[in-house]
Scaffold this active site. Structure first.
Site, PDB file in Angstrom:
ATOM      1  N   ASP A 118      24.819  -5.515 -11.817  1.00  9.96           N
ATOM      2  CA  ASP A 118      26.220  -5.133 -11.632  1.00  9.96           C
ATOM      3  C   ASP A 118      27.156  -6.332 -11.731  1.00  9.96           C
ATOM      4  OD1 ASP A 118      25.702  -2.477 -11.416  1.00  9.96           O
ATOM      5  OD2 ASP A 118      25.930  -2.337  -9.249  1.00  9.96           O
ATOM      6  N   LYS A 177      32.959  -4.822 -14.826  1.00 16.68           N
ATOM      7  CA  LYS A 177      32.725  -4.484 -16.235  1.00 16.68           C
ATOM      8  C   LYS A 177      33.667  -3.371 -16.689  1.00 16.68           C
ATOM      9  CE  LYS A 177      27.867  -5.896 -15.837  1.00 16.68           C
ATOM     10  NZ  LYS A 177      26.454  -5.604 -16.178  1.00 16.68           N
ATOM     11  N   SER A 228     -18.646  -1.579  13.017  1.00 17.93           N
ATOM     12  CA  SER A 228     -19.450  -0.430  13.430  1.00 17.93           C
ATOM     13  C   SER A 228     -20.910  -0.708  13.075  1.00 17.93           C
ATOM     14  CB  SER A 228     -18.967   0.829  12.702  1.00 17.93           C
ATOM     15  OG  SER A 228     -19.779   1.933  13.027  1.00 17.93           O
ATOM     16  N   SER A 272     -11.975  -2.716  17.426  1.00 15.28           N
ATOM     17  CA  SER A 272     -10.703  -3.461  17.539  1.00 15.28           C
ATOM     18  C   SER A 272     -10.533  -4.418  16.367  1.00 15.28           C
ATOM     19  CB  SER A 272     -10.612  -4.187  18.877  1.00 15.28           C
ATOM     20  OG  SER A 272     -11.797  -4.864  19.211  1.00 15.28           O
TER      21      SER A 272
END
EC number: 2.7.7.4
Length: 646
Positions: free
Chosen positions: A38, A169, A472, A544
């Site tokens: 812009d 512009k 795990s 955790s």
């Protein structure tokens, strides 16, 4: 010779006059924002050029760079003045925030050129945080776009109340008045609920300078000010001098035994010798005896001035305290609601602990509730469990210790904060305080006669939390179970919190997303803290996976009470064991968010106990734990404290 050099280096009368004139000018901080391409950088470059802020060598370099990187043909590409990064020049875009200073005979300016791309919205928020006014650029060919709305909403959230609507512009649409008026009306309709005090639309061509610093000959239909005329005359002062007095103490100035002052910058209001002041959090009061500055004592200090305050009394004050007006004190609370703009690629998660830093305080903080995400394209409120990078949300925040603050609407200095990642120390978010939460003001700690020391004495042991973490199948639960049996056999009072068991009750409502995992650990850590307060040796066996949550759990406990136990078993061995068949299902894609497969595990860097299980039995692991326990006399009663009087 030395005298001659000193004389030659001394400022001339002309320099003194110039500096004196600059000091008298008011300062306007503004930013340019809007969608990509812009013309934001071009506009700033044009302002710098037309206000004679470019030296001859800079102009020569700009002409050379324009031929190499420019996007304006044979013309000078003014955007290159502020797009300094090589990546910005190569791509023709703005990435980082660029600050530039310039001045006219009437005013001084600091302008922030902010990026237009959506992925750099956090950079735009950084630039907006100190701005008084925003120039929102709109390409006359495109009209109001998604990023135009996004930047306008963020500007509103960050307290900007004055907007220049730069319809840029305009030359590319033939200087058409109808286009300008249509865009102006569209923007006013969109922004009517954003709380802007002024919106000044200006048609312009930043490339050719129309209506930037000189009036355009091609737009006789426009009778408003040029951009520089408006910037020189707009009144944006929020009368910070008239706000209640706020003085964050940066350090205690004590050069000798006969002088003790408190140095800092007046954030708002004013103060004079003889005025009563109060320490915000402690409530202790005194009077200002002297106001010391570099040039001598002052009769008054106002917002923006850096001074040292000397008080009548020896009041306990240190860095991080805030001296305030007794008639209008800030709020002091440990829970409040806030707007948060999220900067980091890792999402904000409720329950995760961050470092919160304000103008005066630094403390641990947790987002207790993400109330909703703000759609920064239409201001809609959307349900959310996390905030991703560049998103904005309304959150409730709980801090570990009370902080002193004003709301952001009342005071942008004392109502703002940042959030810092505990592991990387990166700034991950910026916040604006909306209000304190009433429940925080109405809930107080109840004094109880039986405390932790008394409970622990009765059990003849020192409370502790053994926090088992690992993948795990690493053997956490097996080792934890054997460890508790051995402790129990020796007369110690214990309790195990096991990950699977807790999910059958307390945490049965939680899934396995990152946000739910964070909340899972937060709840368990609070339960473990209560059990340690009861004098127990608590054994927590949870995967955790995140370092931040384990650190949060550690900080809940007393010093030396938290023992991190890393059950270190290689992924391949855990997958081979697969006692519950979970790895096979996860690797086949049947289970999502499985730690070690498609969800990360952050291994502890410095655990108190590191158990390498490969080739060793669970009994050997327990022997190592018991040896560690006995070496530190956990079985002995704790030292006296104020935790109970019976």
């Amino acid at each position: 010779m030395r005298h001659i050099m000193a004389k030659s280096l001394a400022p001339t009368d002309g320099v003194r006059d110039y500096l004196a004139a600059q000091e008298k000018k008011s300062l306007l901080r503004f930013l340019t924002c809007g969608s990509v391409d812009d013309g934001k950088s071009t506009l700033i470059g044009r302002l710098l050029s037309d206000t004679k802020q470019i030296f001859e060598d800079q102009l020569a370099a700009l002409e050379r760079d324009s031929r190499k990187h420019g996007t304006t043909g044979d013309d000078i590409d003014f955007a290159l003045l502020v797009d300094g990064l090589e990546a910005e020049r190569e791509q023709g875009i703005t990435i980082d925030v660029a600050y530039r200073f310039f001045a006219t005979p009437k005013r001084k300016f600091i302008v922030a050129d902010t990026p237009g791309h959506e992925q750099y919205t956090r950079n735009m928020a950084t630039g907006a945080s100190t701005a008084d006014l925003a120039i929102v650029l709109i390409d006359a060919r495109q009209g109001v776009l998604r990023q135009t709305r996004r930047h306008s909403i963020i500007a509103s959230l960050l307290g900007i109340r004055h907007i220049v609507l730069a319809v840029n512009k305009i030359d590319l649409v033939g200087f058409d008045q109808a286009v300008f008026e249509r865009i102006t009306e569209s923007y006013r309709q969109f922004s009517r609920d954003l709380g802007f005090q002024t919106i000044v639309p200006i048609p312009m061509s930043a490339r050719y300078g129309d209506n930037v610093t000189s009036r355009s000959e091609s737009m006789e239909w426009y009778s408003g000010p040029t951009l520089i005329e408006h910037l020189e005359t707009v009144s944006v002062e929020e009368a910070v001098v008239e706000l209640p007095f706020r003085f964050p103490v940066q350090y205690v100035n004590r050069p000798n035994l006969d002088f003790r002052g408190f140095a800092g910058t007046v954030a708002s209001g004013s103060v004079a010798p003889g005025d009563e002041v109060v320490v915000a959090k402690s409530g202790k009061s005194s009077r200002v005896k002297r106001i010391v500055s570099y040039g001598g004592d002052l009769a008054q200090a106002a917002a923006g001035q850096a001074v040292t305050l000397v008080l009548d009394d020896e009041v306990e004050i240190s860095r991080g305290n805030m001296l305030v007006s007794p008639a209008a004190r800030p709020q002091v609370a440990d829970q409040f609601a806030a707007n948060i703009v999220w900067f980091d690629e890792h999402a904000l998660l409720p329950g995760r602990s961050y470092i919160l830093r304000t103008e005066t305080d630094q403390t641990s903080a947790t987002v207790t509730d993400l109330k909703y995400r703000i759609n920064v394209n239409d201001f809609a409120h959307e349900a959310a469990k996390s905030l991703e990078m560049n998103e904005v949300g309304i959150c409730n925040i709980s801090t570990r210790s009370p902080i002193a603050f004003d709301t952001f609407a009342e005071n942008r200095t004392t109502g703002a904060f940042i959030l810092i990642d505990r592991i990387t120390n990166a700034t991950v978010g910026a916040g604006m305080i909306l209000h304190s939460l009433r429940r925080a003001e109405n809930i107080h700690w109840q004094s109880l006669d039986v405390g932790k020391r008394v409970r622990a004495d009765m059990k003849h042991q020192r409370p502790a939390v053994f926090w088992f973490t690992g993948l795990s199948g690493s053997g956490k639960s097996t080792i934890a179970n054997l460890f508790e049996k051995k402790l129990f056999a020796t007369g110690r009072h214990t309790y195990i919190l096991d990950g699977d068991n807790v999910r059958h009750g307390l945490n049965r409502d939680l899934g396995f997303t990152e946000a739910d995992r964070v909340e899972n650990i937060r709840r368990v850590a609070e339960v473990a803290r209560l059990m340690a307060d009861a004098g127990l040796i608590v054994i927590v066996s949870f995967i955790s996976p995140f370092s931040a949550e384990r650190r949060m759990a550690r900080e809940l406990m007393a010093d030396g009470e938290f023992v991190e136990v890393f059950v270190d078993t290689p992924f391949e061995e855990c997958a081979r064991r697969d006692p519950k068949g979970l790895y096979a299902r996860a690797l086949n894609g049947e289970i999502k968010n499985f730690t070690g497969v498609d969800s990360p595990y952050e291994a502890p860097e410095k655990p108190e106990i590191h158990l390498k299980t490969l080739g060793r039995s669970a009994e050997e692991m327990v022997d190592a734990l018991e040896h560690w326990l006995n070496e530190r006399d956990i079985a002995q009663p704790p030292p006296a404290d104020n935790g109970g009087s019976i």
